[in-house]
Design an enzyme around this catalytic site. Structure first.
Site, PDB file in Angstrom:
ATOM      1  N   CYS A  67       5.266  -3.389  -4.948  1.00 34.11           N
ATOM      2  CA  CYS A  67       5.163  -2.364  -3.911  1.00 34.11           C
ATOM      3  C   CYS A  67       3.892  -1.537  -4.045  1.00 34.11           C
ATOM      4  CB  CYS A  67       6.368  -1.420  -3.980  1.00 34.11           C
ATOM      5  SG  CYS A  67       7.975  -2.231  -4.009  1.00 34.11           S
ATOM      6  N   ASP A  68       3.541  -1.169  -5.287  1.00 37.04           N
ATOM      7  CA  ASP A  68       2.530  -0.136  -5.490  1.00 37.04           C
ATOM      8  C   ASP A  68       1.265  -0.577  -6.221  1.00 37.04           C
ATOM      9  OD1 ASP A  68       4.270   1.670  -4.277  1.00 37.04           O
ATOM     10  OD2 ASP A  68       5.248   2.158  -6.175  1.00 37.04           O
ATOM     11  N   CYS A  93       7.971  -0.398  -9.232  1.00 37.71           N
ATOM     12  CA  CYS A  93       7.794  -1.631  -8.466  1.00 37.71           C
ATOM     13  C   CYS A  93       6.321  -2.006  -8.375  1.00 37.71           C
ATOM     14  CB  CYS A  93       8.388  -1.486  -7.061  1.00 37.71           C
ATOM     15  SG  CYS A  93       8.222  -2.965  -6.032  1.00 37.71           S
TER      16      CYS A  93
END
Length: 321
Positions: free
Chosen positions: A137-138, A134
Site C-alpha cells: 500500500c505505502d 502494508c
C-alpha cells in the site's frame, strides 16, 4: 425484533461493496458498522492504487463515498459492535451492544483483520505519517528513503524485499538473533544488497517530529545499550489477527483463525453465511481485492436468498393444496 433479508457485519471496501450490490438487487441490507466505520482505510492518508482515481484519493474519503453509494440504493446502517450471533437456527439472530435483537435470513461477514502492533510509544500516533503495516500500500511513498522493517517471519522478509524497489536501504529489526522465516525467504533477503540487519534488538519507541518519522529506538540485547536506527519509515510486519472472536467457533476457521470459504466462492460451512475481505483473505489484503470479494459475497448471497425464497414459496403452495 427487526428482521432483514441480509445483514452485513463490518464495513471497509468488502462490506460496503456487498451493501451496494445487495441494495441494488432490492435486498434491503443492514450494515452493522462497528465502532470504526470504514475499516483500515480510514487510517490511510493517500490511496493511489484503487482504480478510477488517477490522482489518488484519501482513504476516509474513499470509504465515505462507498457508504454514500450504498445508502443511495437503500442500504441501512447501524453503529455498534456485535455482542453475539446465533447461527445455529433460522433466522440467524444478532445482538448489537445490548440493543434490540436483529434477525436475518443471511449474513455476510466482512469484519477484516487487524494488523498486530508492537505496542511501543510513537507507533500508532504516527500511522500514516511514516508508520505502516502494508508495504504494497505505502512503499511507493518512500522512494530513495531509509526504511525499517520490524519482524522476523516470512511476511517481514517479503515486505523488506518488496520495499527495496523504492527505498535507498531497508533495515530489518528483529528482537531475536535467529529469524522465524523459512530458509528460502531468509536467503532471498540476505542476498539483497539493499537490506541491512539489526538482529537481537528490541524496538522501544518510534522517534518522530512534526515532519514525520525519524527512526526507531531499539535496545541492543547483546550490549545492553539503546540505539537509534535512523529511518524515514517504519513498517510493522509481525502478522495480522482476523476479527472472528465474536463468532465463538460457530464457523469453520483455518489454522490462522481466518474464515474458511468453499473454493471459488465466499460460502462458509453454514448455508446463508458468507465471508469477504481480509477476514478470509490470508494473501492479498488489498482494498481492490476486498471490494471484489464483497461483490462475490453479495452475488452468492443473492443467489442463496432467491433459492431460499423460491423454496419457501413452494412449501406455501404445497401446504395450501
Amino acid at each position: 425484533m427487526t428482521h432483514y433479508k441480509s445483514v452485513i457485519i463490518g464495513t471497509g471496501p468488502a462490506g460496503l461493496t456487498s451493501a451496494i450490490y445487495l441494495a441494488r438487487a432490492n435486498m434491503d441490507p443492514l450494515v452493522i458498522e462497528g465502532m470504526e466505520p470504514g475499516g483500515q482505510l480510514t487510517t490511510t492518508t493517500e490511496v493511489e492504487n484503487f482504480p478510477g482515481f488517477p490522482e489518488g484519493i484519501l482513504g476516509p474519503e474513499l470509504m465515505d463515498n462507498m457508504r454514500k453509494q450504498a445508502e443511495r440504493f437503500g442500504a441501512q446502517f447501524k453503529n455498534g459492535w456485535v455482542d453475539s450471533i446465533d447461527l445455529a437456527e433460522r433466522p440467524f439472530r444478532i445482538k448489537v451492544e445490548g440493543q434490540e435483537e436483529i434477525t436475518a435470513d443471511s449474513v455476510i461477514i466482512s469484519t477484516g483483520a487487524s494488523a498486530k502492533y508492537l505496542g511501543i510509544p510513537g507507533e500508532k500516533e504516527n500511522v500514516g505519517r511514516g508508520v505502516s503495516t502494508c508495504a504494497t500500500c505505502d512503499g511507493f511513498f518512500f522512494r530513495n528513503k531509509k526504511i525499517v522493517v520490524v519482524g522476523g517471519g516470512d511476511s517481514a522478509m517479503e515486505e523488506a524485499n518488496f520495499l527495496t524497489r523504492f527505498a535507498s536501504s531497508v533495515t530489518i529489526v528483529h528482537r531475536r538473533d535467529q529469524l522465524r522465516a523459512s530458509k528460502i525467504m531468509q536467503d532471498r533477503a540476505k542476498g539483497n544488497e539493499k537490506i541491512k540487519w539489526a538482529l537481537n534488538r528490541s524496538p522501544l519507541e518510534v522517534i518522530a517530529d512534526d515532519q514525520g518519522v525519524k527512526g526507531l529506538k531499539v535496545h541492543n540485547n547483546e550490549t545492553g545499550q539503546d540505539e537509534l536506527v535512523e529511518a524515514d519509515g517504519v513498517f510493522i510486519a509481525i502478522g495480522h489477527t482476523p476479527n472472528t472472536a465474536f463468532l465463538q467457533n460457530q464457523i469453520t476457521l483455518d489454522a490462522g483463525g481466518y474464515i474458511a470459504c468453499n473454493p471459488g466462492t465466499t460460502e462458509t460451512n453454514i448455508p446463508g453465511v458468507f465471508a469477504c475481505g481480509d477476514v478470509q483473505d490470508t494473501k492479498y489484503r488489498q482494498a481492490i481485492t476486498a471490494a471484489g470479494s464483497g461483490c462475490m459475497a453479495a452475488m452468492d448471497c443473492e443467489k442463496y436468498l432467491e433459492g431460499s425464497m423460491a423454496h419457501d414459496w413452494s412449501e406455501t403452495l404445497n401446504n395450501e393444496q
